[in-house]
Design an enzyme around this catalytic site. Structure first.
Site, PDB file in Angstrom:
ATOM      1  N   TYR A   1     -10.045  -0.768   2.680  1.00 35.67           N
ATOM      2  CA  TYR A   1      -9.602  -0.816   4.078  1.00 35.67           C
ATOM      3  C   TYR A   1      -9.245   0.556   4.632  1.00 35.67           C
ATOM      4  CZ  TYR A   1      -9.360  -5.717   5.421  1.00 35.67           C
ATOM      5  OH  TYR A   1      -9.681  -6.981   5.809  1.00 35.67           O
TER       6      TYR A   1
ATOM      7  N   ASP B   1       0.787  -1.229   0.000  1.00 31.31           N
ATOM      8  CA  ASP B   1       0.000   0.000   0.000  1.00 31.31           C
ATOM      9  C   ASP B   1       0.822   1.283   0.000  1.00 31.31           C
ATOM     10  OD1 ASP B   1      -2.326  -1.413  -0.153  1.00 31.31           O
ATOM     11  OD2 ASP B   1      -2.894  -1.179   1.939  1.00 31.31           O
TER      12      ASP B   1
HETATM   13 CU   LIG Z   1      -8.033  -7.951   6.684  1.00 35.26          CU
END
Ligand SMILES: [Cu+2]
Ligand SMILES: *[C@@H]1O[C@H](CO)[C@@H](O)[C@H](O)[C@H]1NC(C)=O
Ligand SMILES: *[C@@H]1O[C@H](CO)[C@@H](O)[C@H](O)[C@H]1NC(C)=O
Length: 675
Positions: free
Chosen positions: A411, A324
């Protein structure tokens, strides 16, 4: 500034305030050599690179603009010279020009390009937000995709697409490509749990078109029912009920923030920000009440990289092995904090700038919050054994939290740096957001035949197994730059000579890591204390001063070391690594992570097996969460967290908060004193 201690703070708060006003009037805000680039500085960088390269045919795409790390010697001079010194500012830029990745260093003050090199190795820079936005629109105009929707009976107006980095799986040639997956937003904003299955779409970012397309077997799109998370779309009953809290600090906050420099209780540190790393904590020093001085603990700390490998090897998911920071930009994905929700009412917010692909900075409001947290105990004792004397002493703990939230696609990462007056620093990570769901025709566990690569979390919805690994860069400078790394093993000793009624006990055995290979540690295999020490300094009784790492439940990658994602994410092979400080070794997964081949990772650098005794050393710590999805993670996940502690270990002569007094009770006007 004279270091403040908790007790002195109230006494000197007026003086301090006057002092800060004086400082502010002499030097403008944002004038620390480690400050993130200002708006003007971004614009200077943009202009200089544009002047050199920009033509009507030739576009410059800025994939990274950040502060070029000042030399540690210069920072030391800046901190210790009594007279103000010239603030040097350089920027490091990665720009794609004519299909090549340029690494450009700019002297912002002198307004000159210092160096400009073309990257010749593997891998590409972070994706820009703009190209991520453009690529998600491609399927909506792509006839084969439209035909696939028709075949499935899905409504094109209700489709949302998202880009996914593709990694590298041994292919000879790499292009800047991403996979594009699409979802249905019909009747819910929670499109991530409603994937359209059976499609492979690859888009070339340079050409900005779809270059590969397959339509395979079709699984049903999971229903929108019970997936909504917006409060305005929920139906009663609501609950459980949460009661209100008023936070009120009658003396004001216990911290002072001047630009990006924070002083709070016995701590002083600097908060930086970078589009790749996100928040950066630097120059963290703690005031020693007995030595009457501020002592350095951490030169710099930040999350260097993330690795999120999904564990489904099928065509649909095998490539989902995300980095990320290096691929999406952890700083670039930072979101504005919501006052009173993400941070308590008494928080102080700091804004920052994020640059676009054309180099233009835009303000991100409330990117960081700083607040004091109450409610824990610092230390206590109740003594009932002394005749005619009852003793109870307890100190309430006030901690300082620095928080950001980074949302990368589905997320949300809630990232805290917690400072304690007792000397501990506790970085923590908490995950929320939405699972990556794979569609299936299966509605019940009884129908499962064979491997699902995850768990059924709702009808037709598999939450795929995956890990979240974070690697922290921790450049300790414990009372000076020259440090060493010690491992103290706890080992069982058997008593065989009958000298005791006991048959066994444990004791310790300490080893100093001589080289990088001695410091590669898998936590959890055997009990051990991991301590960074300054071997040149001892306490009065002769212990080396140090700080130790108290890890959370350790997580280890379960992929084989020869698996392509693991070669690229080889920094997860160990939980702890120690390297000699090197200004260029910043990114544990390499500088160019998109389509990288693992030739520039921490695992490769440490093969040099350099000497790390009494050197300026950096500790790298991998924390992780193995995620076996459960039904409670659906449709949106309550925070799932992990953390670790950096704790003084013979750093102080004794308990450094022995003489800390609890804060005074607050008297509320018009309310009886609660007791
Ligand atoms: Cu997860
Ligand atoms: C498709 O979605 C659009 C936008 O929500 C809606 O207006 C339209 O009625 C839908 N078409 C069908 C055939 O359901
Ligand atoms: C710093 O690290 C890079 C990459 O590992 C290496 O090429 C370089 O030689 C190192 N410099 C020093 C002074 O060790």
């Amino acid at each position: 500034m004279a270091s403040t201690t908790p007790m002195k703070l109230a006494l000197f708060s007026i003086l301090t305030l006057l002092y800060f006003q004086a400082v502010i009037s002499l030097t403008p805000l944002h004038e620390h050599p480690l400050d993130p680039l200002t708006k003007e500085e971004f614009l200077t960088v943009q202009t200089l690179v544009h002047n050199k390269y920009h033509t009507s045919k030739n576009k410059v795409a800025f994939h990274y603009i950040g502060l070029d790390d000042p030399d540690k010697d210069y920072i030391s001079k800046y901190e210790h010279e009594k007279v103000p010194i010239v603030i040097h500012r350089k920027s490091f830029v990665i720009a794609i020009i004519n299909g090549q990745s340029h690494e450009i260093v700019i002297d912002i003050r002198l307004k000159t390009i210092v160096s400009d090199n073309v990257h010749k190795g593997y891998g590409f820079p972070m994706l820009s937000l703009e190209e991520q936005g453009l690529v998600t629109k491609l399927p909506l105009k792509y006839p084969p995709f439209i035909a696939s929707l028709k075949k499935r009976g899905l409504n094109l107006s209700e489709v949302v697409c998202a880009p996914f980095s593709m990694g590298w799986f041994g292919e000879e040639e790499s292009k800047r490509t991403v996979r594009v997956d699409c979802f249905m937003k019909e009747n819910t904003v929670n499109f991530f749990v409603r994937p359209i299955s059976g499609l492979t779409m690859v888009a070339d970012l340079g050409l900005m078109k779809i270059v590969e397309y397959h339509d395979r077997e079709v699984e049903v799109v999971p229903t929108a029912e019970n997936t909504e998370y917006k409060a305005s779309k929920q139906r009663p009953p609501f609950g459980p009920k949460q009661h209100s809290l008023a936070s009120h600090q009658p003396q004001g906050p216990g911290f002072l923030i001047n630009g990006h420099s924070v002083s709070w209780a016995n701590w002083k540190f600097h908060i930086g920000f970078d589009v790749r790393a996100g928040i950066i904590i630097s120059l963290a020093s703690i005031y020693d009440l007995e030595k009457h001085k501020s002592r350095r603990v951490l030169y710099k700390g930040y999350i260097s990289e993330l690795f999120v490998p999904y564990q489904d090897p099928t065509e649909e998911f095998y490539f989902k092995t995300f980095f990320d920071a290096g691929e999406y930009g952890f700083g670039r994905s930072t979101v504005s904090l919501i006052p009173n929700r993400d941070c308590p009412p008494h928080s102080h917010f700091i804004d920052t700038y994020i640059h676009s692909v054309d180099g233009t900075p835009s303000l991100l409001k409330n990117a960081i919050c700083v607040f004091e947290q109450y409610g824990s105990i610092m230390w206590r004792h109740t003594e009932t054994s002394i005749p005619n004397e009852f003793i109870e002493e307890s100190r309430t703990e006030v901690n300082l939290i620095v928080r950001t939230v980074v949302t990368v696609g589905n997320y949300d990462n809630v990232l805290d740096w917690e400072f304690k007056t007792s000397g501990s620093i506790k970085p923590s990570i908490a995950l929320s957001g939405i699972l990556e769901i794979k569609a299936t025709n299966i509605k019940h566990n009884d129908e499962i035949k064979g491997e699902l690569y995850g768990k059924l979390v709702s009808a037709n919805s598999i939450g795929i197994y995956h890990d979240h690994f974070y690697i922290y860069y921790l450049d300790f400078d414990i009372d000076g730059a020259e440090n060493s790394f010690e491992k103290t093993n706890l080992k069982t000793v058997r008593i065989t000579d009958g000298s005791s009624k006991r048959k066994s006990y444990w004791t310790t055995e300490t080893q100093t890591a001589k080289t990088e290979s001695d410091a590669k540690i898998t936590i959890g295999s055997a009990p051990a204390e991991l301590v960074v020490i300054n071997s040149n300094k001892k306490t009065a009784v002769g212990n080396h001063i140090g700080y130790r790492l108290i890890p959370a439940i350790p997580a280890h990658s379960l992929l084989t070391e020869d698996d392509y994602p693991q070669i690229r994410g080889a920094f997860t092979n160990y939980n702890v690594w120690v390297t000699p400080y090197n200004r260029t070794e910043k990114w544990a997964g390499g500088l160019y992570v998109d389509h990288s081949r693992g030739d520039d990772t921490l695992a490769v650098w440490t093969k040099q097996n350099r000497d790390i005794v009494n050197k300026d050393i950096v500790m790298w710590h991998v924390v992780g969460i193995h995620h076996v999805p459960t039904q409670e993670d659906f449709p949106i996940m309550p925070l799932l967290s992990t953390s670790f502690e950096l704790r003084p270990t013979n750093f102080f002569e004794r308990n450094p908060v022995l003489k800390t007094l609890s804060p005074g009770d607050v008297v509320w006007h018009g309310c009886p004193k609660s007791n």
